[in-house]
Motif scaffolding. Structure first.
Motif, PDB file in Angstrom:
ATOM      1  N   GLU A 132     -40.740 -77.834  61.385  1.00 42.63           N
ATOM      2  CA  GLU A 132     -41.273 -76.569  61.901  1.00 42.63           C
ATOM      3  C   GLU A 132     -40.208 -75.808  62.682  1.00 42.63           C
ATOM      4  OE1 GLU A 132     -42.745 -79.593  62.638  1.00 42.63           O
ATOM      5  OE2 GLU A 132     -44.290 -79.500  61.106  1.00 42.63           O
ATOM      6  N   LYS A 133     -39.394 -76.528  63.442  1.00 42.46           N
ATOM      7  CA  LYS A 133     -38.343 -75.884  64.226  1.00 42.46           C
ATOM      8  C   LYS A 133     -37.265 -75.309  63.306  1.00 42.46           C
ATOM      9  CE  LYS A 133     -36.516 -74.445  67.936  1.00 42.46           C
ATOM     10  NZ  LYS A 133     -37.173 -73.397  68.719  1.00 42.46           N
ATOM     11  N   VAL A 134     -36.915 -76.027  62.236  1.00 46.00           N
ATOM     12  CA  VAL A 134     -35.936 -75.514  61.281  1.00 46.00           C
ATOM     13  C   VAL A 134     -36.477 -74.238  60.633  1.00 46.00           C
ATOM     14  CG1 VAL A 134     -34.702 -75.971  59.119  1.00 46.00           C
ATOM     15  CG2 VAL A 134     -34.864 -77.767  60.864  1.00 46.00           C
ATOM     16  N   LEU A 135     -37.748 -74.233  60.258  1.00 41.80           N
ATOM     17  CA  LEU A 135     -38.376 -73.038  59.678  1.00 41.80           C
ATOM     18  C   LEU A 135     -38.311 -71.877  60.678  1.00 41.80           C
ATOM     19  CD1 LEU A 135     -40.012 -71.564  57.489  1.00 41.80           C
ATOM     20  CD2 LEU A 135     -42.084 -72.530  58.531  1.00 41.80           C
ATOM     21  N   GLU A 136     -38.588 -72.154  61.930  1.00 42.28           N
ATOM     22  CA  GLU A 136     -38.533 -71.116  62.963  1.00 42.28           C
ATOM     23  C   GLU A 136     -37.117 -70.532  63.078  1.00 42.28           C
ATOM     24  OE1 GLU A 136     -38.730 -71.039  67.800  1.00 42.28           O
ATOM     25  OE2 GLU A 136     -40.197 -72.321  66.766  1.00 42.28           O
ATOM     26  N   ILE A 137     -36.117 -71.401  63.087  1.00 49.11           N
ATOM     27  CA  ILE A 137     -34.725 -70.942  63.182  1.00 49.11           C
ATOM     28  C   ILE A 137     -34.351 -70.108  61.957  1.00 49.11           C
ATOM     29  CG2 ILE A 137     -32.317 -71.713  63.179  1.00 49.11           C
ATOM     30  CD1 ILE A 137     -33.315 -74.153  64.873  1.00 49.11           C
ATOM     31  N   VAL A 138     -34.706 -70.592  60.778  1.00 47.18           N
ATOM     32  CA  VAL A 138     -34.413 -69.862  59.532  1.00 47.18           C
ATOM     33  C   VAL A 138     -35.063 -68.485  59.571  1.00 47.18           C
ATOM     34  CG1 VAL A 138     -34.934 -69.804  57.046  1.00 47.18           C
ATOM     35  CG2 VAL A 138     -33.974 -71.883  58.075  1.00 47.18           C
ATOM     36  N   ASN A 139     -36.309 -68.410  59.999  1.00 49.51           N
ATOM     37  CA  ASN A 139     -37.014 -67.128  60.037  1.00 49.51           C
ATOM     38  C   ASN A 139     -36.423 -66.182  61.084  1.00 49.51           C
ATOM     39  OD1 ASN A 139     -38.847 -67.107  57.913  1.00 49.51           O
ATOM     40  ND2 ASN A 139     -40.271 -68.412  59.029  1.00 49.51           N
ATOM     41  N   GLU A 140     -35.969 -66.709  62.208  1.00 47.95           N
ATOM     42  CA  GLU A 140     -35.331 -65.845  63.203  1.00 47.95           C
ATOM     43  C   GLU A 140     -34.080 -65.190  62.623  1.00 47.95           C
ATOM     44  OE1 GLU A 140     -34.742 -68.456  66.523  1.00 47.95           O
ATOM     45  OE2 GLU A 140     -36.829 -68.282  67.165  1.00 47.95           O
ATOM     46  N   ILE A 141     -33.324 -65.958  61.861  1.00 48.49           N
ATOM     47  CA  ILE A 141     -32.110 -65.412  61.238  1.00 48.49           C
ATOM     48  C   ILE A 141     -32.483 -64.393  60.163  1.00 48.49           C
ATOM     49  CG2 ILE A 141     -30.078 -65.990  59.832  1.00 48.49           C
ATOM     50  CD1 ILE A 141     -30.092 -68.747  61.327  1.00 48.49           C
TER      51      ILE A 141
ATOM     52  N   ASP B  20     -28.468 -69.062  47.972  1.00 46.86           N
ATOM     53  CA  ASP B  20     -29.137 -68.423  46.838  1.00 46.86           C
ATOM     54  C   ASP B  20     -30.606 -68.104  47.110  1.00 46.86           C
ATOM     55  OD1 ASP B  20     -26.733 -68.678  45.470  1.00 46.86           O
ATOM     56  OD2 ASP B  20     -27.327 -70.564  44.521  1.00 46.86           O
ATOM     57  N   ASP B  21     -31.331 -69.044  47.706  1.00 48.09           N
ATOM     58  CA  ASP B  21     -32.769 -68.846  47.919  1.00 48.09           C
ATOM     59  C   ASP B  21     -33.083 -68.151  49.243  1.00 48.09           C
ATOM     60  OD1 ASP B  21     -33.451 -70.127  45.466  1.00 48.09           O
ATOM     61  OD2 ASP B  21     -33.164 -72.076  46.437  1.00 48.09           O
ATOM     62  N   LEU B  22     -32.346 -68.522  50.294  1.00 47.24           N
ATOM     63  CA  LEU B  22     -32.615 -67.941  51.612  1.00 47.24           C
ATOM     64  C   LEU B  22     -31.722 -66.749  51.909  1.00 47.24           C
ATOM     65  CD1 LEU B  22     -33.119 -71.229  53.640  1.00 47.24           C
ATOM     66  CD2 LEU B  22     -34.842 -69.774  52.566  1.00 47.24           C
ATOM     67  N   GLU B  23     -30.767 -66.490  51.026  1.00 47.27           N
ATOM     68  CA  GLU B  23     -29.877 -65.328  51.111  1.00 47.27           C
ATOM     69  C   GLU B  23     -29.017 -65.337  52.383  1.00 47.27           C
ATOM     70  OE1 GLU B  23     -31.646 -61.597  49.526  1.00 47.27           O
ATOM     71  OE2 GLU B  23     -33.514 -62.752  49.604  1.00 47.27           O
ATOM     72  N   PHE B  24     -28.562 -66.514  52.792  1.00 46.01           N
ATOM     73  CA  PHE B  24     -27.704 -66.638  53.963  1.00 46.01           C
ATOM     74  C   PHE B  24     -26.257 -66.362  53.589  1.00 46.01           C
ATOM     75  CE2 PHE B  24     -30.161 -69.557  57.118  1.00 46.01           C
ATOM     76  CZ  PHE B  24     -31.187 -68.626  57.168  1.00 46.01           C
ATOM     77  N   THR B  25     -25.586 -65.606  54.427  1.00 46.89           N
ATOM     78  CA  THR B  25     -24.148 -65.362  54.291  1.00 46.89           C
ATOM     79  C   THR B  25     -23.408 -66.433  55.091  1.00 46.89           C
ATOM     80  OG1 THR B  25     -24.067 -63.998  56.272  1.00 46.89           O
ATOM     81  CG2 THR B  25     -24.560 -62.862  54.173  1.00 46.89           C
ATOM     82  N   SER B  26     -22.098 -66.403  55.036  1.00 43.62           N
ATOM     83  CA  SER B  26     -21.297 -67.343  55.839  1.00 43.62           C
ATOM     84  C   SER B  26     -21.603 -67.182  57.327  1.00 43.62           C
ATOM     85  CB  SER B  26     -19.808 -67.122  55.592  1.00 43.62           C
ATOM     86  OG  SER B  26     -19.496 -67.410  54.252  1.00 43.62           O
ATOM     87  N   PHE B  27     -21.776 -65.948  57.764  1.00 44.48           N
ATOM     88  CA  PHE B  27     -22.121 -65.689  59.163  1.00 44.48           C
ATOM     89  C   PHE B  27     -23.477 -66.301  59.505  1.00 44.48           C
ATOM     90  CE2 PHE B  27     -24.099 -63.091  62.480  1.00 44.48           C
ATOM     91  CZ  PHE B  27     -23.155 -63.212  63.484  1.00 44.48           C
ATOM     92  N   ASP B  28     -24.448 -66.157  58.605  1.00 49.15           N
ATOM     93  CA  ASP B  28     -25.781 -66.727  58.828  1.00 49.15           C
ATOM     94  C   ASP B  28     -25.711 -68.255  58.913  1.00 49.15           C
ATOM     95  OD1 ASP B  28     -26.881 -64.145  58.632  1.00 49.15           O
ATOM     96  OD2 ASP B  28     -27.133 -64.369  56.465  1.00 49.15           O
ATOM     97  N   LEU B  29     -24.877 -68.859  58.060  1.00 50.56           N
ATOM     98  CA  LEU B  29     -24.729 -70.318  58.081  1.00 50.56           C
ATOM     99  C   LEU B  29     -24.104 -70.770  59.398  1.00 50.56           C
ATOM    100  CD1 LEU B  29     -23.539 -70.983  54.430  1.00 50.56           C
ATOM    101  CD2 LEU B  29     -25.802 -71.420  55.398  1.00 50.56           C
TER     102      LEU B  29
ATOM    103  N   THR C   4     -28.455 -77.171  50.883  1.00 45.81           N
ATOM    104  CA  THR C   4     -29.907 -77.045  50.731  1.00 45.81           C
ATOM    105  C   THR C   4     -30.637 -77.437  52.014  1.00 45.81           C
ATOM    106  OG1 THR C   4     -30.258 -79.320  49.966  1.00 45.81           O
ATOM    107  CG2 THR C   4     -29.738 -77.657  48.273  1.00 45.81           C
ATOM    108  N   ILE C   5     -31.874 -77.019  52.093  1.00 41.61           N
ATOM    109  CA  ILE C   5     -32.720 -77.401  53.224  1.00 41.61           C
ATOM    110  C   ILE C   5     -32.886 -78.918  53.260  1.00 41.61           C
ATOM    111  CG2 ILE C   5     -35.108 -77.302  54.063  1.00 41.61           C
ATOM    112  CD1 ILE C   5     -33.456 -74.875  54.863  1.00 41.61           C
ATOM    113  N   GLY C   6     -33.000 -79.547  52.106  1.00 44.79           N
ATOM    114  CA  GLY C   6     -33.115 -81.004  52.054  1.00 44.79           C
ATOM    115  C   GLY C   6     -31.920 -81.690  52.696  1.00 44.79           C
ATOM    116  N   GLU C   7     -30.736 -81.147  52.483  1.00 50.39           N
ATOM    117  CA  GLU C   7     -29.531 -81.705  53.103  1.00 50.39           C
ATOM    118  C   GLU C   7     -29.560 -81.508  54.617  1.00 50.39           C
ATOM    119  OE1 GLU C   7     -26.330 -79.827  50.989  1.00 50.39           O
ATOM    120  OE2 GLU C   7     -26.659 -81.029  49.199  1.00 50.39           O
TER     121      GLU C   7
END
Length: 74
Positions: free
Chosen positions: A3-12, A32-41, A64-67
């Motif tokens: 849930e916390k990872v989802l919250e962080i992803v959504n904030e970004i 590819d799926d979450l459309e994160f750039t290098s800055f987002d990562l 990936t999120i699994g990783e």
């Protein structure tokens, strides 16, 4: 933890004016799926390290999120 990872992803995503997502799947690709750039990562890494005290990219790239989940469970 998930849930916390989802919250962080959504904030970004919302900061980029993308819509929030309701759930993450292990196979979701950060770029590819979450459309994160290098800055987002980089932001994801910092936020996860602040929250969980773990550097998810310490042993190499995470794609990936699994990783991400795998790193957090160690």
């Amino acid at each position: 933890m998930k849930e916390k990872v989802l919250e962080i992803v959504n904030e970004i995503r919302v900061a980029k004016e993308f819509s929030a997502i309701t759930q993450l799947h292990a196979e979701d690709n950060l770029r590819d799926d979450l459309e994160f750039t290098s800055f987002d990562l980089a932001e994801l890494t910092v936020r996860i390290e602040d929250e969980f005290d773990i550097d998810i990219f310490e042993d190499g790239l995470v794609n990936t999120i699994g990783e991400v989940y795998s790193k957090l469970q160690k």
